[in-house]
Design an enzyme around this catalytic site. Structure first.
Site, short mmCIF file in Angstrom:
data_model
loop_
_atom_site.label_atom_id
_atom_site.label_comp_id
_atom_site.label_asym_id
_atom_site.label_seq_id
_atom_site.Cartn_x
_atom_site.Cartn_y
_atom_site.Cartn_z
N ASP A 23 0.80 -1.22 0.00
CA ASP A 23 0.00 0.00 0.00
C ASP A 23 0.83 1.27 0.00
OD1 ASP A 23 0.86 -0.44 2.58
OD2 ASP A 23 -1.14 -0.47 3.48
N ASP A 78 4.03 1.03 13.38
CA ASP A 78 3.26 -0.22 13.49
C ASP A 78 4.02 -1.37 14.14
OD1 ASP A 78 1.10 1.02 12.27
OD2 ASP A 78 1.67 0.33 10.28
#
Length: 762
Positions: free
Chosen positions: A68, A478
């Site tokens: 992404d 993350d």
């Protein structure tokens, strides 16, 4: 992954050609020297969302993956690793790093296409593009689109939006976002034209009015029926899935001339994937959200066009009150008609669920079932040794959750069309797969393992390279960050303190580098700060934090490690200092709100610096009080992107001020000198001095005399050498950079999606 980077359209119906290859057009010789460098990734293995895995249907082992925010990859069957195809994307067109769809040509396997662009809002200033390659991604050409493409937008795991007609491979279709409808190319992707007869662009908006989720998800997949015509003529039957809960499946039976909604189709959900089996039946996974994070209900349906018959084949139908997930990934076994798999898009707890059927969806089995609570009965063995940090810092499972999960956000699941035993699927942090899938049908366990080697899709938020211990430490979006003891080996564990999610900043005491601190988005003060006394081998959470703290922000440790200065994020927290390793915090005086760029002097233990829009502030009492220094050379409205101090010199301070250039002070900020020829200064760092030089080398990402790139100066900024080339740009590189104090010429660069890259002089 929604980590943001800081940082042409032709506008006519038919879009023309712009050329761009992994070798761009020849540039004039730059007004500075260049030096060849060897570039490679610091090995982490994975780290981000893999929303698409695409097998070529006619050539074995030709496999692609799209990410992404971190480009696209091709599988190398000789090494069992993935090869990055978009390292050439530069800072000015960083949006091309987000890949919303990928298509590999079944007729000419050398051809591959990407729909590139990261955001459809104003976070990305540029429109999207179709990238096309005739040599499997080694070089590329580009056609600019008159609208944006959303590789990191909601619904990015739906698809594929790009599709090649298997009966006439010069014809491609692309499903656009933002209400822009369906587009077609008849010349191998060189020019594109909107399909005016297709009037169903999709009306679903995840969160109307939201800056990120407030756009139409659009046309999400195209599927050709190869049996609807013969080779060289063009397929007549084409299916299109649209993000619309009222009417979502459309078809053309005359080669795209006219379109109509398929009669009798289910409503109330969004179609994530649509695939045809060898008998012409269409299988569709549905969810009530666009994904990849949402989805609480859904179904799986099949459509028989001969009978015009729809059948609900859901493993757990939406009518079941206990259903808590929608369906995402869909895979058909091309060697065994009637065998298929689907994935729960978001079964967060206790684990995601993969389902398998060998009878066209009449009956299903699960990859795990409930045993005697809290135990699970599983059909798999998990081997996470390829990325051992996937336990996210846990040493024992938190039953019923396993230590390493099967996954989450499984929006794509694929079975090798040539090998019924090989299956791959993407998750929010890695790519898993198996090579003995048919064991499932024998009531034997399949062997799941990490198959993401080579894909490095991390958003790098901070890097430090101390003079002793490990050469590199990282803070990542993350997945926390790591101590990198060997740049070529995957770290055994992440720095899971303060949190196992995003960590935003870290620092070491320049005179006692075994002392370290790091901060992250822990959600509360006591979960956002940690310190280490052994060079990052272990971490201890502080007892508290400044009032209002909910996230990491930035942190600085004094030269001797006696004081920590922290500029946290949250509900108006103040820059604060601690002298007891985070047990207590006291707000600093004299700093205005919004001070986020802070550093310590690397020699004087009592001195800290902070940059705010109106100038430089200095503390000489360990962060207790700050005072504004006279501008004396700095811009009146200072929009600094980076602030750094030289490790071995007191009062040697550098300010990278974006488009305002680069500034240097030798007197602790009393006066600054602007360096000539620096058009753009993003981030700056320091490394070991060159031979016969007394001052450390300086590293910079930005633009010098009109040339974007990475630069090194060995003489205090008087002269610069460009150390990268047009094939090694790595998208957005404006977050962090540091040299290595022990290896001359080595530089570490943080990217937004290409992982940590490092360069050495060739």
């Amino acid at each position: 992954m929604i980590q943001l980077s800081r940082h042409v359209r032709f506008g006519l119906i038919a879009l023309g050609l712009a050329t761009l290859s992994a070798g761009c057009a020849t540039q004039p010789e730059p007004p500075f020297k260049t030096q060849p460098y060897q570039w490679q990734n610091v090995e982490i293995v994975g780290g981000g969302f893999v929303p698409g895995i695409i097998f070529n249907s006619t050539e074995k082992d030709l496999i692609y993956a799209r990410t992404d925010i971190g480009g696209a990859y091709r599988w190398d069957k000789t090494t069992n690793r993935w090869i990055q195809l978009l390292n050439w994307v530069g800072a000015e067109d960083w949006g091309l790093s987000g890949v919303d769809s990928l298509a590999t040509d079944p007729v000419d396997p050398n051809r591959v296409y990407l729909a590139a662009g990261t955001y459809t809002n104003d976070w990305d200033p540029n429109n999207g593009a179709i990238l096309r390659s005739s040599d499997r991604g080694q070089t590329w050409q580009k056609t600019d689109l008159p609208f944006k493409v959303g590789g990191n937008m909601p619904g990015r795991g739906m698809g594929e939006r790009l599709a090649i007609d298997p009966n006439k491979n010069s014809t491609l279709y692309f499903g656009a976002r933002s209400g822009n409808g369906l587009w077609r190319s008849t010349d191998y992707g060189v020019t594109w034209k909107k399909v005016d007869s297709f009037t169903h662009p999709g009306n679903y908006i995840p969160v109307p009015g939201d800056a990120y989720q407030g756009d139409k998800v659009g046309v999400v997949w195209i599927t050709f029926d190869p049996k609807s015509n013969k080779a060289g003529v063009g397929s007549q039957r084409i299916y299109v899935g649209v993000a619309d809960k009222d009417q979502s499946i459309y078809q053309s039976t005359n080669g795209g001339v006219t379109w109509s909604a398929v009669a009798g189709q289910p409503t109330g959900f969004l179609p994530h994937h649509g695939e045809l089996d060898s008998e012409g039946n269409l299988y569709i996974t549905y969810s009530d959200g666009a994904g990849p994070y949402d989805g609480g209900k859904g179904d799986v349906w099949t459509y028989n066009p001969t009978k015009n018959e729809w059948t609900n084949i859901s493993p757990v139908p939406s009518s079941n009150k206990d259903l808590y997930f929608g369906y995402g990934g869909l895979a058909l076994d091309r060697q065994k008609p009637g065998t298929l798999m689907v994935a729960a898009l978001n079964s967060w707890w206790p684990d995601t669920v993969l389902f398998r059927s060998t009878d066209y969806g009449k009956t299903w089995s699960r990859i795990w079932d409930w045993g005697d609570y809290p135990n699970l009965n599983t059909r798999f063995n998990m081997d996470s040794s390829g990325a051992p940090w996937l336990n996210f810092g846990r040493e024992t499972p938190n039953l019923p959750e396993p230590l390493v999960k099967v996954g989450w956000m499984v929006n794509d699941l694929e079975i090798d069309p040539f090998d019924s035993n090989r299956m791959m699927y993407g998750t929010g942090a890695t790519l898993f797969g198996t090579n003995n899938l048919t064991n499932w049908d024998k009531n034997e366990k399949i062997d799941l393992k990490v198959m993401v080697q080579g894909i490095e899709e991390t958003a790098v938020l901070d890097l430090v390279s101390p003079p002793t211990g490990a050469h590199l430490h990282s803070a990542l979006g993350d997945i926390a960050g790591f101590r990198h003891d060997d740049l070529g080996k995957v770290p055994q564990k992440m720095a899971a303190q303060p949190v196992g999610g995003s960590q935003t900043s870290l620092d070491f005491a320049a005179q006692k580098p075994e002392l370290m601190v790091r901060v992250g988005n822990g959600g509360s003060p006591e979960k956002s700060f940690a310190y280490s006394t052994d060079g990052g081998l272990s971490w201890t959470i502080g007892k508290t934090g400044p009032a209002g703290t909910t996230g990491g922000g930035s942190v600085a440790l004094s030269a001797q490690g006696n004081t920590v200065l922290w500029a946290p994020s949250g509900n108006n927290p103040r820059v604060s200092y601690s002298t007891d390793k985070g047990d207590s915090w006291t707000p600093s005086k004299g700093l205005p709100e919004g001070a986020t760029r802070i550093v310590s002097d690397r020699v004087n233990d009592k001195t800290f610096y902070a940059v705010v829009d109106n100038g430089l502030y200095v503390s000489t009492d360990g962060g207790v009080t700050f005072s504004l220094k006279a501008q004396n050379g700095l811009p009146a409205d200072l929009k600094a992107t980076d602030l750094q101090t030289v490790p071995d010199k007191q009062g040697d301070l550098w300010v990278a001020a974006g488009k305002d250039g680069l500034y240097h002070s030798l007197d602790a900020g009393k006066t600054f000198q602007k360096l000539n020829g620096i058009d753009l200064a993003n981030v700056i760092g320091f490394g070991k001095a060159a031979p016969n030089q007394s001052q450390m080398s300086i590293y910079l990402t930005g633009k010098i005399k009109g040339q974007q790139g990475f630069f090194r100066s060995d003489d205090g900024g008087k002269n610069w050498v460009r150390i990268n080339d047009d094939l090694h740009q790595f998208g957005s590189t404006n977050t962090t950079i540091t040299g290595d104090p022990r290896v001359y010429g080595r530089v570490y660069i943080g990217t937004n999606g290409y992982g940590i890259v490092y360069g050495d002089i060739k």
